[in-house]
Design an enzyme around this catalytic site. Structure first.
Site, short mmCIF file in Angstrom:
data_model
loop_
_atom_site.label_atom_id
_atom_site.label_comp_id
_atom_site.label_asym_id
_atom_site.label_seq_id
_atom_site.Cartn_x
_atom_site.Cartn_y
_atom_site.Cartn_z
N ARG A 103 43.50 -106.31 -47.60
CA ARG A 103 43.86 -104.88 -48.36
C ARG A 103 43.09 -104.58 -49.49
NH1 ARG A 103 49.61 -101.70 -49.08
NH2 ARG A 103 49.22 -101.64 -46.93
N HIS A 130 43.64 -97.22 -41.98
CA HIS A 130 44.88 -98.28 -42.05
C HIS A 130 45.59 -98.39 -40.69
CE1 HIS A 130 48.43 -100.21 -43.42
NE2 HIS A 130 49.37 -99.33 -43.90
N GLN A 133 48.94 -99.80 -39.43
CA GLN A 133 49.88 -98.92 -39.49
C GLN A 133 50.24 -97.75 -38.49
OE1 GLN A 133 52.29 -98.22 -42.27
NE2 GLN A 133 53.14 -97.15 -40.67
N ASP A 222 52.39 -88.27 -45.51
CA ASP A 222 52.22 -89.38 -46.26
C ASP A 222 52.06 -88.93 -47.75
OD1 ASP A 222 51.48 -91.90 -47.25
OD2 ASP A 222 49.50 -91.98 -46.60
N CYS A 262 54.61 -93.60 -43.28
CA CYS A 262 54.16 -95.10 -43.26
C CYS A 262 55.13 -95.66 -44.36
CB CYS A 262 52.77 -94.94 -43.52
SG CYS A 262 52.20 -94.12 -44.97
N ARG A 290 56.14 -102.61 -37.67
CA ARG A 290 54.70 -103.06 -38.20
C ARG A 290 54.58 -104.68 -38.15
NH1 ARG A 290 52.20 -101.09 -43.02
NH2 ARG A 290 50.75 -102.66 -42.39
N1 NVA Z 1 47.89 -93.66 -48.17
C1 NVA Z 1 48.56 -94.35 -48.76
C2 NVA Z 1 49.36 -95.42 -47.84
C3 NVA Z 1 50.18 -96.34 -48.38
C4 NVA Z 1 50.90 -97.42 -47.22
C5 NVA Z 1 47.77 -95.31 -49.73
O1 NVA Z 1 46.54 -95.56 -49.31
O2 NVA Z 1 48.34 -95.49 -50.99
N1 CP Z 2 53.01 -98.62 -45.31
C1 CP Z 2 52.61 -99.74 -45.61
O1 CP Z 2 51.19 -100.15 -45.56
O2 CP Z 2 53.30 -100.03 -46.50
P1 CP Z 2 52.92 -101.30 -47.94
O3 CP Z 2 52.04 -100.20 -48.99
O4 CP Z 2 54.36 -101.49 -48.63
O5 CP Z 2 52.49 -102.23 -47.32
#
Ligand code: NVA
Ligand code: CP
Length: 304
Positions: A103, A130, A133, A222, A262, A290
């Protein structure tokens, strides 16, 4: 399946279906207490340059349930945080582990990691996509609706990483997609180019949530400011006023319309607390899936 899972853009419908079918099978086995047919002792390295609850716990629990082990590496306490190049990290982890989940910010970093790693690499979120997700979300929609083909999914809010994966994944699976974003916050151009090239499916991009929501079978949203955009929070709060899933938006959708988020959610911003709680079952099924989808991805990439 290819060696890595880096993005949904360009992934075939057959590969997505294979992941979903495998996830359904692993979920059923887990619920029935049946042991998974997977070689034991596989190790997953998990690199996190951003925060996580779901991704970290579901990958770590998932590899354990498959009979393997997960190793958490944060930027702060690994040598990555002190500038060790990604290509060296890739070659080192390939000597110890069987798969890497990452990540991070730039998609290019994940691509670089995959290029130098001799083991599979899974994108656990970048600024571009993502994919895990949206695979979990598509699995949840298929569970609840019994089909994918011909459904209309709608995205209201920021044209961010999750929106990019949603457009690529849902169009590939035969769904129609409508997206409502303020101008200046639209999905990535590569994703929009793909969307306009898809034949036989409807793709609609508007700045009006009340247009995008009409006839939707699933509505997604989101947060307005993603990880790494914290400094833009005030500006984004202004830009996204009106981009909220609420009773008025739900009234425009099809009866039985699902909500997918998500998480984490900012209730009162992109979704009202009322709509969130009315759809909590679907949203937490999505969070659960997930685990099953990621086990399926690891199963398919590592079983060879
Ligand atoms: N769009 C959000 C998703 C978190 C799971 C981010 O990138 O922070
Ligand atoms: N939806 C998601 O990826 O959650 P986290 O940021 O908690 O991993």
């Amino acid at each position: 399946m290819e060696k890595d899972l880096l993005q949904l853009l360009g992934m075939s419908a057959d590969d997505i279906t294979l992941i979903l079918d495998t996830a359904d099978k692993l979920k059923a086995q887990q619920k029935a207490g049946v042991k998974h047919d997977f070689p034991s002792g596989k190790t997953l390295a998990m690199i996190f340059a951003k925060n996580s609850t779901r991704t970290r716990v579901s990958f770590e629990a998932g590899i354990f349930q498959l009979g393997g082990h997960g190793i958490f590496l944060s930027n702060a306490d690994s040598q990555l945080g002190r500038g060790e190049p990604i290509e060296d990290t890739a070659r080192v982890l390939s000597r110890y582990c069987d798969c890497i989940m990452i990540r991070t910010f730039e998609q290019e970093e994940v691509e670089e990691l995959a290029k130098y790693a001799t083991i599979p690499v899974i994108n656990g979120l970048t600024d571009f996509e993502h994919p895990c997700q949206i695979l979990a979300d598509i699995m949840t929609i298929r569970e609840h609706k019994g089909k994918l083909e011909g459904l209309k999914v709608c995205w209201i809010g920021d044209g961010n990483n999750v929106a990019n994966s949603l457009i690529a994944g849902c169009l590939t699976c035969g769904m129609d997609v409508s997206v409502a974003c303020p101008e200046g916050y639209r999905p990535d151009k590569k994703i929009l180019d793909f969307a306009s090239s898809v034949k036989g499916r409807r793709f609609e991009l508007t700045d009006k949530p009340e247009v995008a929501a009409v006839g939707a079978d699933v509505i997604f949203t989101d947060v307005w400011a993603s990880m790494g955009q914290e400094e833009e929070t005030a500006k984004r709060q202004k830009a996204f006023q009106g981009y909220q899933i609420n009773d008025e938006i739900m009234a425009l959708a099809n009866p039985g319309c699902m909500i997918q988020h998500c998480l984490p959610a900012h209730k009162g911003e992109e979704i009202t607390e009322k709509v969130f709680e009315e759809h909590a079952q679907e949203i937490f099924d999505e969070a659960e899936n997930r685990l099953h989808v990621q086990k399926a991805i690891m199963y398919l990439l590592m079983k060879k």
